[in-house]
Design an enzyme around this catalytic site. Structure first.
Site, PDB file in Angstrom:
ATOM      1  N   CYS D   8       0.780  -1.239   0.000  1.00  0.00           N
ATOM      2  CA  CYS D   8       0.000   0.000   0.000  1.00  0.00           C
ATOM      3  C   CYS D   8       0.814   1.293   0.000  1.00  0.00           C
ATOM      4  O   CYS D   8       1.979   1.316   0.379  1.00  0.00           O
ATOM      5  CB  CYS D   8      -0.865   0.083   1.252  1.00  0.00           C
ATOM      6  SG  CYS D   8      -1.978  -1.273   1.464  1.00  0.00           S
ATOM      7  N   GLY D  36       1.359   0.252  -5.113  1.00  0.00           N
ATOM      8  CA  GLY D  36       0.155  -0.573  -5.201  1.00  0.00           C
ATOM      9  C   GLY D  36      -0.603  -0.245  -6.465  1.00  0.00           C
ATOM     10  O   GLY D  36      -0.962   0.908  -6.682  1.00  0.00           O
ATOM     11  N   ASN D 111      -1.186   1.218   5.564  1.00  0.00           N
ATOM     12  CA  ASN D 111      -0.079   0.521   4.904  1.00  0.00           C
ATOM     13  C   ASN D 111       0.632  -0.320   5.950  1.00  0.00           C
ATOM     14  O   ASN D 111       1.060   0.200   6.986  1.00  0.00           O
ATOM     15  CB  ASN D 111       0.902   1.538   4.296  1.00  0.00           C
ATOM     16  CG  ASN D 111       2.191   0.909   3.748  1.00  0.00           C
ATOM     17  OD1 ASN D 111       3.221   1.543   3.753  1.00  0.00           O
ATOM     18  ND2 ASN D 111       2.129  -0.339   3.311  1.00  0.00           N
ATOM     19  N   GLY D 112       0.720  -1.624   5.680  1.00  0.00           N
ATOM     20  CA  GLY D 112       1.388  -2.510   6.634  1.00  0.00           C
ATOM     21  C   GLY D 112       0.579  -3.753   6.922  1.00  0.00           C
ATOM     22  O   GLY D 112      -0.400  -4.035   6.224  1.00  0.00           O
ATOM     23  N   TYR D 256      14.150  -1.517  -2.872  1.00  0.00           N
ATOM     24  CA  TYR D 256      13.242  -1.972  -3.909  1.00  0.00           C
ATOM     25  C   TYR D 256      11.950  -1.169  -4.023  1.00  0.00           C
ATOM     26  O   TYR D 256      11.579  -0.719  -5.089  1.00  0.00           O
ATOM     27  CB  TYR D 256      12.909  -3.434  -3.609  1.00  0.00           C
ATOM     28  CG  TYR D 256      12.099  -4.145  -4.636  1.00  0.00           C
ATOM     29  CD1 TYR D 256      12.696  -4.993  -5.564  1.00  0.00           C
ATOM     30  CD2 TYR D 256      10.724  -3.997  -4.692  1.00  0.00           C
ATOM     31  CE1 TYR D 256      11.938  -5.681  -6.506  1.00  0.00           C
ATOM     32  CE2 TYR D 256       9.967  -4.676  -5.637  1.00  0.00           C
ATOM     33  CZ  TYR D 256      10.580  -5.514  -6.537  1.00  0.00           C
ATOM     34  OH  TYR D 256       9.845  -6.180  -7.462  1.00  0.00           O
TER      35      TYR D 256
END
Lengths: 485, 485, 485, 485
Positions: D8, D36, D111-112, D256
């Site tokens: 996310c 995302g 997010n997570g 990344y």
């Protein structure tokens, strides 16, 4: 022909073996499409696993090949079509809803409108519950889940929940092992079930035409107040709530909403409309040359008027069959054009004739006025309008969305005034009294006619038209000034 | 109800001032949509500048807001809807076509089929001409351009071209300053024109229902062989070709293609179908309880049958109005389901009754058989099928696309055999003789009934059904073995 | 980075057996997508039968599964991607075009622009020919067909036609049995061919990167003036027109249009751009800390500048890879936002640094100015702009679409003025002289640099920028006052 | 380059006056699109009224003009982009979620991944709560609502809720009057905020590149454990949870996930990758001619390798910029073609050279093997692969979706074996130890490297990879055998 809308149609299937149950629901929903065109949804249960797909659009728009493949096969499935009020986010409110709760999971599709949902919702929120939508359906799932904490089965939980729910609800529940049909004690909205051929299982639907659509044989209507459970042991029923309220089936289902090829509570909708036309001929006779109906809604009543009066029936309009939901008329005077594009009179039928024009309702009057003008331009000598529903003057709290008062021509005008507005020589509505007689069967023992006469069969103190709750995109100031600190 | 297809509908407007002529064409084409559903196109002329937009799809699919904006305003416009045979590239063959030639430019829309196009085409190619499509329309534009090299005006060129064209053609031409309507000397296909309100200009259309759609007043049919020119000087006509051939209007326009609210050559299509139903009742009487038609195509004739026979008319089927062109039935037995999804009988009307079932055609017989089965499942005691067209047994070379021989049930079976195939108690077709009498007016002096009796009104030595030319995507082996070295 | 556009890319395949040649063309066109994004088309030849599909959109938008299935298999296929000027109807002008002529049929895809098409067109129209589009391609097909009437083969006809054609043309022809590649005698536009693996056949493409895309091995460039024929007998060549004109390859193909991984006329495009960067460093040295390029077009030259100058190369911008063709920035200040959304500087690379910024062109200057501002906002101390193309000051008549004069910042401003407009500390363009040296190979013996220095290699008296011909939707007043009487 | 996915990105804006805040979120989400690509959503708050729109698709696909108009203006808005595992119903799980609770309403983007969500969920369900999705976000909203029943404000409720939440969470909350940013005490996922120009308000985002996208000035990172409240009184903070856990920022964000132009916890992502490349050069030196990176992910580290080793950097591949998310390669060998269509080597750069090839990961190895083959086919003499992340061998429970064990080439093969599989001359990964040193700043005091070395910073007894919970379309057998009675 106007701005009146049913909110929903529901459908469910219980199959005796794993197969393409999603297609059954597809066909069923397609036959119920007239009950709701905003969104459509299907949930399939395959060995306890639920797959869901829903979106705004017509059934055949939502369920393209990809969507059907995603749903896959299963032993049970339920579906829903929904009409949505302008401005709400149809996608968020699309049904069926699927919830996970303490004992597993549950899917639910609902037709109708609770009259005490605001009371129930407040109680639930005070205990920490959260709501994603403004729909009553989420209230029903919470109440049921609450009961499920102490009840031994989902049907027992539903039975307990019904002591708290008030208003109109025809429901289809799906647990990982059971399909359950529920109808409120008043029986406001229709619900029936049938058998699939060759002992293939059972089908539940808002209207019998959806049973026909999947080749199922009509078994019977679900009784007002009844819970019918379909599972591996066959069909069972709980009738604790049957007979606890007066039967008040919505009479507008016969007049307007339902498909003429459906039977509701033992009575053919087509025959009810023929009967409405006959009553109209008795109440408002006229000397005329031809009887025509406004397609498609006025055709049955027009035929009834012709039968009773002896005035010949004919086809008065051609409806352009390419008019679709998304059609937008280009150019400036588009509203006027929209009528002309949709309907064209057959001049040879009406030219020089005294015409009886039949429809099932007059809402705003503007569309009707344009249709009358088309007839006169085509040479009709006289136009006598006959309407197979009484004038709407009250809001519905049971799941019908009618235009607000200021738009209802009948709310602020007399019949004579309306006749002038739409420019007809005479105008006659069926009486409320006769409306109650159009559906004839053992089960047809009482009707809700509140939208015509204001006699609401349940307490409506806390009720409100659904769209009052829904401002802007689904999550408006429903609870007004309550802003978090 | 079957696999018979008209190839086209044309429309044109000449306005006395610059305005949104594209919308006029839009409404006109929308009213002609039944004449072709594969592609649609409009060309607008604004002060000599042509804007064109065409694509596969229905009128309201092709002409979204963006497309209408691209077309812009103008003083003239023409449009076209087209039916295309399976497998051809509808986009390539979409009309109108626009060409630039030595004297300017020209747009052209065509309904019909030439019988000598292969001969003309060969001659043109031998002189170096190239063809982008397989359509006759390109042949017509070449012949006209060729004549234009020596003739003083485009109408004079068209007049010369008509000496070479054979077969069926109702045309609308547009030059930078003129709108021109042309009908072949036999008058195979309909074409008429009308006046816009308030002296706003003129409108040309395949059927009068399209004049109604734009509020135009019907003026008259274009005569077989006539050229009608609309320009700044008003309306002029060239009649050199009038009376050079016998009138042979396609009778199937009355029975099947045209909209019931249209008048063709002075005769109401609805009345022609009522008359067909009356003839059926006289030719094939039966003792029965109710007459029903298959919607929508069989309703008018059913009403006629009822009028003549005295057997009551009723509504026998509900047609699901959400069935659209692109609808695909999911699941395995999809063809069977497709009928069930589209039509559902009203059981209360047919149950226990002897039913007269009327439709306008039987093509393959399969759909018909399924409909009869639906009636029997709904309880019909007897089913008597009456068909308001004679059996098709011959190909049409004038613009109608009928299934190939092997699919036509009437080609290889007697009436009794067909009755068994579709499982009806009795079956009766209208006779060819009576078919010629259904359209009554001064102009209705002769008909083409070749598809029923094989009497082709023109030489068909070099003719061929259009779809023989069109293999694969539009550019197949039309000319067979001719491969370039 | 700007408003300069190549008009087309072409691709063709000749296979030794029937197979999915459409997919080969798909991959080839996808690799040539940078040469034209407005429309895409493929024509497949299966045993003499041509199937065509083309539409506006990117290759992967136009060729969805349905389109590929329609094309089917075959032994030959050609394809085309096209850039179109605003306002024209891309669909109408989409290539390849397919025509039927006296000896069979032919498909044709074209990259370039004729300079005598108006002359040729007038002659053809005077003989009765008609034109459906405004494109030169239709002129080429007419001229070829005309020659074919008397020549024994299509290649002989093409050879004769080339005596009449003037200007830029790289062509791929397909007859029912042959694939033919043609390049104009000047060699303005690239064209090459290669071999499919395992003797599978041959592939023709505008650039070698498209050969890579289908796994083909580069064989050689088509020579300026050469006709290469691929058929069942292998590869043959006609070189009557080779050497009849000076080689004037468009130098902008190396600088801007072509993909860096392509080889054109024996020279790597990437190496040519590296060399351009090196020349820039020699011509316009500067004392700085880092060299960055504007992605993607400026990266190669930036690397060359770094190599020659010894100033470290780094990555200065991140380009948002989700920016697509159809992207529309919401909100008011959308043009400014569009740059910010597309590019974001890497602050750690430029902050406090003296930055050399390299790109391949400055067209209007506005985009460039915004990019420089982004660098300064990110902390760049100095910005030194270096441009790997000379300033554009002349229109191109050979197939490149450049902004009109009033939009070209270089047309009306000196280098110093431009430097101020885009707010850079120094600004340097590569010289025209050095531009001619960036492509190095045996074949690179001459270039067209007319857009920089006005030296047009062919007569341009009757030439005009293509978009002058195309007003409104493709069929405008191209021929102005010529309106038909 | 492979099958590793962040779950996310979140974004929020608090404006000091009513305006087009939806556009701000649009731009912010567009800059976070790399985090995302499955679904996107925006919720706008206008004077307490929430408008929500979310759907599957990229930001610019979901938010067309109609969707933006529906959202309208407001003073606050939050948004979310989400990656979804295959087979789940992205629409159902799309965020932000909006809930109505006892004190009003709340929107939430996350997010997570929580590591104790199954425990929390069970407790909540036992008290009658129902869940519509399988996402942790619904758990967070329930826990917060529960606390809100007794806490005086939403921020106090969040603060209490944090005592129960375990795992990774960067959150943006919106109440009718406040925007609240929350980061878990470990600081697994990034979160920062900035100021809009001219005192226009505040912006919260997962990465600083999204602040740049709306022209906001970076203010600071949200501290691990911190709650930051934005309302009419400005910015406040609650730090009760700060310092309660060791900092364990996900190192893979630097390697990344994050965009190179972002700064996270004080460190430039681009510089971290340059540093990774430098470490690689030190750990795995090689004698070679050129260093190239796989676009786009390997370019920064390739540049770092070049800087450290002195081996020249060059551009080795052209990436076709028209490759979009929905691209489907036609034909049979589509997987192989997909690589060839996306990347093409520049032969002039690698031919005859000893090449160092740098990328940020090797997941399955198949894509990598194809890329190496492309290089060898283009003439590379030697290929030395260098990877800027250590081998993945452990699942992530904090929000990263990695392929299952059986697909991870590193799980079951040694480095030598992998080198053979992908056919490189030598292969070197960065060490876990050096990985911890690539991000350098005051805040960068600890990292989570569990996916490389198995050292999970929190209790993972009840944790599970998210996609284990999500079987079939979002509502699978998550709770396995629990089927309702």
């Amino acid at each position: 022909m106007g701005q009146i809308h049913e909110e929903c149609g529901v459908f469910g299937v219980y199959a005796n073996e794993t197969r393409d149950v999603a297609s059954d629901v597809y066909y069923g929903l397609f036959a119920l499409q007239h009950r709701g065109q905003e969104s459509a949804g299907i949930v399939v249960c395959d060995d306890g696993v639920f797959s869901v797909y829903k979106d705004v659009g017509l059934v055949n728009e939502v369920f393209d090949r990809g969507a059907m493949e995603k749903l896959g096969v299963g032993t049970m499935a339920i579906g829903h079509v929904r009409y949505g009020t302008t401005g709400t986010d149809g996608r968020l409110n699309a049904q069926p809803i699927v919830v996970n709760h303490i004992k597993g999971r549950m899917a639910l599709a609902h037709n109708g409108n609770l009259t005490n949902s605001s009371v129930l919702r407040e109680r639930l929120e005070l205990s920490g519950d959260i709501f994603h939508t403004t729909s009553d359906t989420e209230v029903i799932s919470y109440i049921t889940t609450e009961k499920r904490l102490t009840e031994p089965s989902v049907e027992a939980a539903i039975n307990q929940a019904m002591y708290e729910l008030e208003g109109a609800y025809s429901l289809v529940f799906m647990s990982p092992t059971k399909l359950i049909a529920v109808r409120d004690p008043n029986g406001f909205r229709p619900l029936c079930y049938g058998k699939l051929p060759d002992g293939g299982g059972y089908v539940v639907a808002s209207e019998s035409c959806a049973l026909d659509a999947v080749g199922a044989k009509f078994e019977r209507d679900v009784l007002p107040g009844e819970i019918v459970i379909f599972d591996k042991d066959g069909v069972r029923t709980i009738r604790d709530h049957c007979g606890t309220a007066k039967r008040t089936m919505c009479v507008f289902e016969y007049i307007y909403f339902a498909r003429p090829d459906s039977f509701i509570d033992g009575c053919s909708v087509h025959e009810a409309r023929i009967r409405a036309g006959r009553f109209l001929a008795k109440e408002h006779p006229v000397d005329a040359d031809v009887v025509i109906g406004i397609p498609d809604s006025g055709l049955d009543a027009a035929l009834g008027y012709s039968m009773e009066s002896g005035i010949p029936y004919n086809i008065g309009f051609i409806k352009n069959k390419y008019i679709g939901r998304t059609f937008i008329a280009p150019g400036q005077s588009s509203r006027e054009n929209q009528v002309r594009m949709k309907l064209n009179p057959i001049a040879s039928v009406v030219s020089g004739k005294r015409v009886v024009l039949v429809d099932d309702s007059i809402v705003r009057g503007t569309t009707c006025a344009r249709i009358v003008k088309l007839l006169r331009d085509a040479g009709a000598k006289e136009v006598h309008m006959r309407v197979s529903a009484p004038p709407f003057v009250n809001p519905c709290y049971y799941g019908t969305d009618i235009d607000s008062h200021e738009h209802l021509v009948a709310y602020s005008h007399t019949v004579d005034e309306i006749a002038k507005i739409i420019d007809v020589d005479t105008l006659g509505y069926i009486s409320v009294e006769n409306t109650k007689k159009i559906a004839v069967s053992d089960m047809c023992t009482g009707f809700c006619t509140a939208c015509f006469d204001g006699n609401y069969p349940t307490d409506t103190e806390y009720a409100s038209k659904k769209n009052r709750f829904e401002e802007k995109i689904s999550l408006g100031k429903g609870k007004g000034d309550r802003t978090d600190e």
